[in-house]
Design a protein around this motif. Structure first.
Motif, short mmCIF file in Angstrom:
data_model
loop_
_atom_site.label_atom_id
_atom_site.label_comp_id
_atom_site.label_asym_id
_atom_site.label_seq_id
_atom_site.Cartn_x
_atom_site.Cartn_y
_atom_site.Cartn_z
N LYS A 99 -31.12 30.66 -18.60
CA LYS A 99 -32.41 30.44 -17.94
C LYS A 99 -32.40 29.31 -16.92
N GLN A 100 -31.55 28.29 -17.15
CA GLN A 100 -31.55 27.17 -16.20
C GLN A 100 -30.85 27.50 -14.90
N VAL A 101 -30.15 28.64 -14.85
CA VAL A 101 -29.51 29.03 -13.59
C VAL A 101 -30.59 29.40 -12.58
N GLU A 102 -30.57 28.71 -11.43
CA GLU A 102 -31.58 28.95 -10.39
C GLU A 102 -31.05 29.88 -9.31
N LYS A 103 -29.72 29.84 -9.11
CA LYS A 103 -29.13 30.72 -8.11
C LYS A 103 -27.72 31.12 -8.55
N ALA A 104 -27.45 32.42 -8.48
CA ALA A 104 -26.10 32.92 -8.78
C ALA A 104 -25.66 33.75 -7.57
N LEU A 105 -24.69 33.22 -6.85
CA LEU A 105 -24.22 33.87 -5.62
C LEU A 105 -22.87 34.53 -5.90
N GLN A 106 -22.79 35.81 -5.64
CA GLN A 106 -21.53 36.54 -5.82
C GLN A 106 -20.90 36.77 -4.44
N VAL A 107 -19.71 36.20 -4.26
CA VAL A 107 -19.00 36.35 -2.98
C VAL A 107 -17.81 37.30 -3.19
N GLU A 108 -18.01 38.55 -2.86
CA GLU A 108 -17.02 39.61 -3.12
C GLU A 108 -16.57 40.18 -1.77
N LEU A 109 -15.27 40.37 -1.64
CA LEU A 109 -14.73 40.89 -0.38
C LEU A 109 -15.21 42.30 -0.07
N ASP A 110 -15.22 43.15 -1.11
CA ASP A 110 -15.37 44.59 -0.89
C ASP A 110 -16.71 45.08 -1.43
N GLU A 111 -17.67 45.28 -0.54
CA GLU A 111 -19.00 45.73 -0.96
C GLU A 111 -18.94 47.05 -1.73
N ARG A 112 -17.96 47.88 -1.44
CA ARG A 112 -17.88 49.19 -2.09
C ARG A 112 -17.67 49.06 -3.61
N VAL A 113 -16.97 48.00 -4.05
CA VAL A 113 -16.79 47.81 -5.50
C VAL A 113 -18.16 47.65 -6.17
N THR A 114 -19.04 46.88 -5.54
CA THR A 114 -20.37 46.67 -6.11
C THR A 114 -21.20 47.95 -6.04
N ARG A 115 -21.14 48.65 -4.91
CA ARG A 115 -21.95 49.89 -4.80
C ARG A 115 -21.48 50.95 -5.79
N VAL A 116 -20.17 51.05 -5.95
CA VAL A 116 -19.61 52.02 -6.91
C VAL A 116 -19.99 51.62 -8.34
N SER A 117 -19.98 50.31 -8.61
CA SER A 117 -20.37 49.84 -9.95
C SER A 117 -21.84 50.13 -10.23
N GLU A 118 -22.67 49.94 -9.21
CA GLU A 118 -24.11 50.23 -9.41
C GLU A 118 -24.32 51.69 -9.82
N LYS A 119 -23.46 52.56 -9.31
CA LYS A 119 -23.59 53.98 -9.62
C LYS A 119 -22.98 54.32 -10.99
N TYR A 120 -21.79 53.77 -11.26
CA TYR A 120 -21.05 54.24 -12.44
C TYR A 120 -21.11 53.28 -13.64
N PHE A 121 -21.47 52.01 -13.39
CA PHE A 121 -21.63 51.04 -14.48
C PHE A 121 -23.02 50.41 -14.36
N PRO A 122 -24.07 51.23 -14.45
CA PRO A 122 -25.43 50.72 -14.20
C PRO A 122 -25.83 49.61 -15.16
N ASP A 123 -25.31 49.62 -16.38
CA ASP A 123 -25.68 48.57 -17.34
C ASP A 123 -25.16 47.20 -16.90
N LEU A 124 -24.03 47.15 -16.19
CA LEU A 124 -23.52 45.86 -15.71
C LEU A 124 -24.34 45.36 -14.51
N CYS A 125 -25.01 46.26 -13.83
CA CYS A 125 -25.70 45.92 -12.57
C CYS A 125 -27.21 45.86 -12.73
N ASP A 126 -27.71 45.95 -13.97
CA ASP A 126 -29.16 46.07 -14.13
C ASP A 126 -29.92 44.77 -13.90
#
Lengths: 284, 284
Positions: A99-126
């Motif tokens: 709860k004390q985390v105010e900002k969590a910034l993810q700096v990932e090279l490949d946006e496609r990894v995140t988009r693919v994860s949103e589709k196939y691993f929705p529980d990790l991305c919720d």
């Protein structure tokens, strides 16, 4: 090994892990890497990058919890967290449980990894829509080199293995940039490979983190079934302070669920096998 | 998996581990099982029984140390130790490192496992001529049923998986016989499979040990690369006393070498992941 296309196999030096697959449900060559998603028989979904296991539905909880909670419960008040890599968003989800985390910034090279994860691993991305979550899809080395000094509390290096492009994420230069971006007392943690296969890499990381200016370093370890040897590690470094103790009361009274991590596991993961202690004493 | 006879693969449910082999150097069908020995590329020698990995030169030290030292440093004064199974003699070698042990009896069904180990794993067998070591090659279930009550301090069940003939070694009846043979305060420890794949078996063992009359039970865990999931467990039971604490000073000052075990690892191996704790609370 058996001639059978229904198995995915990751082979290392004289050693391999195989998962039986039902079907491949995604196959994509991005500008950076080859992403494949499989439905496995007993491990849920499997993501590979360039043929190497990144995660499965069944056992990723151990890795993601152990990359996050030990370091966040070691910091006295982690408000600003940076995740380097971590495109599947599993680490981000664990970070946002605090709860004390105010900002969590993810700096990932490949946006496609995140988009693919949103589709196939929705529980990790919720939790990707959490207002505290921010995403940058760019080279973390360049970004870290230009980031404002003394602004972050925790930096989590949730990267691939130290080969090819990713090797620079294990360098003295990059660790130096991370330490510069951390506030005093801030913590850096890097996934640091297998304690059975890669003690040399763990030695290198300790040495490089200290050479980069860290005041203290420490390796933790945990099981990770689908990574080589089934056993994995993370190595922490602290800026301006020693690594000693953690917010044990907060860990015992945590209000969010975890499946692997707890306060006793926090103590336990810091206890290293005798041969690893010896290797680190020699290597330092 | 790949069509390639130069790999040995052990397949479980939708999961497999493979080791690249240079050559098979022994192949024998005994009255009890099929023993094979391979030279591997990166794991030294490999022994399989009926196609299942028993041990490799490279990583057996973790299993053998963790089946032995936690239970022997928990007992206040282990003089008389019985090993059930353990034909490769790796557990026996670790037991004999403890100076207060006066007798270590290995009760193994298949003498050929021990003879083959003496030839191909000589380092595990180099204490077999210790005058404190004794060997019986017979059915441990029958032997334990007829053994003198209240005579043993520690019984180590270094057995194969609980399938086929070996299933009886995980039964209430057999645990009852072991507890009868133990002195008051004596300890029983059984290898108890993977915490990732086999929580149901760990639950069963706790329940069966308590049903057999154990006053207390406790599971410990450790990495074991070449066993399924790369993560393994052992479950202890105590006769007439609770399982609490261990001889920490003796463990810290031990005069013999270990590669994995140390006093901090002793604490650590007792800390269970949250999902295992929950499963055991439900299962009891």
């Amino acid at each position: 090994m058996v001639a059978d296309e229904s198995w995915f196999t990751e082979k290392g030096e004289g050693y391999g892990i195989s998962l039986r697959i039902r079907e491949k449900i995604h196959d994509e060559q991005t500008p950076f890497q080859h992403i494949e998603i499989y439905e496995t028989e007993t491990f849920g979904r499997l993501m590979t990058l360039d043929g190497l296991v990144m995660l499965t539905s069944r056992d990723n909880f151990i890795y993601h919890e152990m990359m996050t909670h030990p370091v966040l419960f070691t910091h006295t008040n982690p408000k600003n967290v940076i995740i380097v890599g971590g495109g599947d968003c599993g680490t981000l989800k664990e970070v946002l449980k605090h709860k004390q985390v105010e900002k969590a910034l993810q700096v990932e090279l490949d946006e496609r990894v995140t988009r693919v994860s949103e589709k196939y691993f929705p529980d990790l991305c919720d939790k990707n829509n959490d207002p505290r979550a921010a995403f940058l899809f760019q080279d973390a080395i360049q970004w870290m080199g230009e980031a404002t000094p003394n602004t972050a509390d925790v930096i989590i290096l949730d990267t691939t293995d130290p080969v090819g492009q990713a090797a620079r994420l294990f360098s003295v230069e990059f660790y130096g940039d991370c330490l510069r971006v951390l506030r005093d007392g801030g913590l850096l943690v890097a996934q640091s490979e297998s304690p059975l296969f890669n003690v040399d890499i763990i030695q290198h990381i300790h040495k490089a983190m200290k050479e980069a200016g860290a005041d203290d370093t420490q390796t933790i370890h945990f099981p990770q079934c689908t990574y080589p040897s089934g056993w994995w590690s993370a190595t922490m470094a602290r800026k301006g302070q020693k690594l000693k103790g953690f917010r044990e009361t907060a860990a015992r009274k945590k209000t969010f669920p975890t499946r692997y991590y707890n306060a006793d596991i926090h103590y336990a993961c810091q206890s290293l096998p005798s041969y690893v202690i010896e290797a680190l004493e020699k290597g330092d």
